[in-house]
Design a protein around this motif. Structure first.
Motif, short mmCIF file in Angstrom:
data_model
loop_
_atom_site.label_atom_id
_atom_site.label_comp_id
_atom_site.label_asym_id
_atom_site.label_seq_id
_atom_site.Cartn_x
_atom_site.Cartn_y
_atom_site.Cartn_z
N GLY A 127 39.84 38.73 40.18
CA GLY A 127 40.04 38.46 41.56
C GLY A 127 41.53 38.83 41.88
O GLY A 127 42.16 38.60 42.88
N THR A 128 42.15 39.50 40.94
CA THR A 128 43.74 39.93 41.08
C THR A 128 43.79 40.97 39.94
O THR A 128 43.35 41.10 39.07
N GLN A 129 44.77 41.83 40.41
CA GLN A 129 44.97 43.10 39.50
C GLN A 129 46.55 42.88 38.97
O GLN A 129 47.18 43.79 38.59
N SER A 130 46.93 41.54 39.11
CA SER A 130 48.30 41.25 38.57
C SER A 130 48.61 40.17 37.46
O SER A 130 49.55 39.57 37.62
N ASN A 158 38.95 33.46 46.68
CA ASN A 158 37.97 33.71 45.36
C ASN A 158 38.78 33.52 43.92
O ASN A 158 39.34 34.39 43.55
N TYR A 159 38.68 32.28 43.42
CA TYR A 159 39.19 32.03 42.19
C TYR A 159 38.04 32.60 40.91
O TYR A 159 36.92 32.39 41.38
N PRO A 160 38.44 32.89 39.81
CA PRO A 160 37.67 33.51 38.86
C PRO A 160 36.76 32.02 38.24
O PRO A 160 37.35 31.06 38.33
N ALA A 161 35.48 32.17 38.21
CA ALA A 161 34.71 31.10 37.64
C ALA A 161 34.80 30.97 36.12
O ALA A 161 35.22 32.21 35.54
N GLY A 162 34.57 29.82 35.59
CA GLY A 162 34.44 29.62 33.82
C GLY A 162 35.98 30.01 33.36
O GLY A 162 35.79 30.56 32.43
N VAL A 163 37.12 29.57 34.05
CA VAL A 163 38.16 30.05 33.25
C VAL A 163 38.86 28.58 32.76
O VAL A 163 39.30 27.89 33.64
N THR A 185 39.30 23.06 39.52
CA THR A 185 40.69 22.18 39.82
C THR A 185 41.10 22.36 40.97
O THR A 185 41.30 21.56 41.84
N LEU A 186 41.26 23.86 41.28
CA LEU A 186 41.94 24.06 42.54
C LEU A 186 41.13 23.80 43.70
O LEU A 186 41.75 23.52 45.07
#
Ligand SMILES: [Cu+2]
Length: 635
Positions: A60-63, A199-204, A219-220
């Motif tokens: 969800g980010t390219q950075s 949109n945060y990535p799931a399962g991190v 958490t977020l």
């Protein structure tokens, strides 16, 4: 026999996937780069520092990159960007080797590299364009979860556990800023439910302070919620005067590859009436505006380019496009000559141009010979045109220029990454917002004029974030007081009558107000995501509105800073929210919006100019729309 072997292999594979858990599933796409991970600087909305090749994580980010200890991180500035940048430490694991990383000045072409040895979270920022972010997690493969480390340090020295509210606020901001899909859409036509989701990535799994492993998204979302209700547009009960121009710096149009338009709102109807994108010059990240004495021209900086652009306010017609230097930041005029002054944010000077910006008259250095380039951002000019002040983003100080000889009158230390400034209407003192320190420095111009209790002092630091009781009272560990403080402040104009300072704070998404009679923070109002720009315009029938833009949102807030006109801003309130999206009504436009409609609100300019010195020189057609008090803002 053979069938049995295959079955055993399949069972073993299924077991391996089940045992690997969410970490390894997510990391399955990740190359733990052992050599180098590459970022390139771009002018594109979101992936300004774009991760390319091995080590990059699509989350969800390219950075974002995840790498092994000992990996080099390399930034390359090349043809993808039209100007200079820095790649500077903003956050790093406390005590990490080679940190903080920085360069003596912004650079145009080539690479800079730093080796990351210690596990933990590293965030890099461009000090010229501080919404450009890159993050790298250095992960020790021997520990469970991605290592954020025990403590992170901000480059100004603030150190907090990775379990703290400040740490997760910064993570949240990273996902918001680097993905335009996460920006706030206040338009009921395109967002009927008026919900805002990041949109945060799931399962991190993240390994935080004390070795605890927590899930990033869980958490977020448990701390800050998600899919939150946001407000739709609302019309102020009282009209403003004239037009409000906003640089919708992230709005894309069909015939340009570079982002950005200038959007005009009619302050009577509160509707968008013009959009200027200038496809003939591929206008690149229009950042800040001002106008000439006639209120006919719009001076427009292209922050990711080298040009100051001039267009006709009524017709949108391109008038000039003049090379001034790397990353032109802010622009204002000089009231005595109507000359134009532009900060060269990527370099070491300000330029003075002839009225209409037809030619460069002078180039004035912002630092003494031998000093690092100041890289000045949002300057301010005095009511008589004789004094200019600059916040020097590269050198953590401010320069006061005496414009008649074109020389430096004073240099004063500020907080970390000073980014914007403004001056009292009598030029007795000025204010500088310190981005990383989340504070304002008050600086006297003549005799001590900053208020410290009963005393007048030469300079004073006003925290917008920490140490307050009812406002400016953030607790970075627990998160208490976040929404009543100002984190990462940007534009900070003094009201035309000199009574208060209104500041846009981008991390907290708040608007802070300082009373200039005490130089104390007195009021905090909610803003939109990426709160950024502020400027004053005339309220019809007397008084002022403060117009506030936000980068990661498509709205303009109308703030009435003093509804009862007693000079005390304690009763300040938000009285309207204007969509910066072109509606179905007749909008004068030179291109068709193709993406990020109304997003990227940065520079704000209200026509007519209402500041002391400028307001007295308005053409009569504008003066007749103002009250006597507005025409003479200070007695
Ligand atoms: Cu930059």
């Amino acid at each position: 026999m053979r069938r049995i072997v295959i079955s055993i292999v399949i069972v073993a594979l299924i077991a391996a996937v089940a045992m690997s858990g969410p970490t390894e599933r997510w990391l399955g796409t990740v190359v733990r780069a052992a050599g180098v991970v590459n970022f390139i600087a771009t002018d594109d909305v979101g992936p300004w520092f774009q991760c390319v090749g091995a080590g990059c994580v699509g989350a969800g980010t390219q950075s974002l990159a995840v790498v092994a200890p000992g990996t080099d991180v390399r930034i390359t500035v090349g043809n993808e960007s039209g100007t200079v940048h820095t790649f500077s430490s903003l956050v790093y694991p406390s005590g990490a080797a080679q940190m903080p990383f920085d360069q003596p000045s912004a650079f145009r072409a080539g690479s800079r590299t730093v080796k990351l040895d210690n596990p933990g979270l590293y965030v890099f920022v461009c000090k010229v364009h501080p919404f450009m972010l890159a993050a790298t997690i250095v992960d020790d493969p021997a520990t469970p979860g991605l290592d954020l480390g025990d403590n992170i340090s901000l480059v100004n020295g603030i150190t907090v556990p990775t379990s703290s509210d400040l740490a997760t606020r910064l993570l949240r901001a990273f996902w918001l800023i680097t993905n335009p899909a996460n920006y706030q859409d206040h338009n009921p036509a395109t967002n009927p439910a008026l919900k805002w989701n990041i949109n945060y990535p799931a399962g991190v799994p993240l390994r935080i302070a004390g070795g605890a492993v927590v899930d990033l998204k869980t958490t977020l979302e448990s701390r800050y919620g998600n899919n939150l209700a946001i407000s739709g547009p609302s019309t102020p009960a009282r009209k403003g005067v004239g037009e409000v121009w906003v640089d919708t710096e992230y709005e894309m149009t069909q015939h340009k590859t570079k982002p950005g338009t200038a959007t005009a709102v009619d302050a009577s109807s509160w509707k968008v009436v013009k959009k200027v994108s200038l496809p003939e010059i591929n206008m690149n990240n229009p950042h800040n505006m001002w106008t000439d004495r006639d209120q006919t021209l719009i001076y427009q900086t292209q922050w990711f380019d080298t040009k100051l652009t001039v267009f006709n306010r009524k017709t949108g017609k391109l008038m000039e496009n003049i090379d001034v230097g790397e990353a032109p930041g802010h622009v204002m005029t000089r009231v005595d000559t109507d000359q134009v002054h532009v900060t060269i944010n990527g370099e070491d000077n300000v330029v003075e141009l002839s009225p209409g910006a037809k030619q460069i008259d002078r180039r004035i250095a912002t630092q003494f010979p031998g000093e690092h380039p100041a890289q000045p951002h949002a300057h301010w000019m005095s009511h008589d045109g004789h004094t200019m002040v600059t916040p020097n983003s590269n050198t953590n100080d401010s320069t006061r220029l005496d414009l008649i000889p074109g020389s430096i009158a004073a240099k004063t230390p500020t907080g970390f990454l000073p980014i914007a400034s403004s001056m009292m209407p009598d030029a007795s003192k000025y204010y500088v917002s310190n981005y990383v320190d989340s504070s304002i420095t008050c600086i006297s111009i003549g005799a001590p004029a900053c208020n410290d209790g009963p005393n007048k002092v030469a300079t004073k630091t006003i925290s917008l974030l920490l140490g307050g009781t009812t406002v400016g009272n953030y607790n970075p560990i627990t998160g208490a007081g976040f929404s009543t403080s100002g984190g990462l402040p940007i534009q900070t104009p003094v009201s035309p009558n000199g009574k208060y300072v209104v500041t846009a704070a981008t991390l907290t998404a708040t608007i802070t107000i300082i009373d200039t009679s005490t130089d104390a923070l007195v009021k905090v109002l909610p803003c939109s995501a990426g709160c950024h720009g502020v400027n004053f315009g005339a309220r019809k029938g007397g008084g002022y509105y403060a117009y506030v833009s936000s980068k990661f949102s498509n709205d303009l807030l109308v703030v009435d800073p003093d509804p009862n006109d007693d000079g005390n801003p304690i009763d300040a309130q938000i009285v309207g929210r204007v969509l910066l999206v072109a509606g179905n009504d007749d909008v004068r436009s030179d291109d068709t919006v193709s993406a990020h409609a109304g997003m990227g609100g940065q520079g704000v300019l209200a026509i007519p100019l209402v500041y002391n010195g400028w307001v007295q020189k308005l053409p009569n057609v504008w003066k007749t729309l103002l009250t006597e008090k507005q025409l003479h803002p200070i007695p």
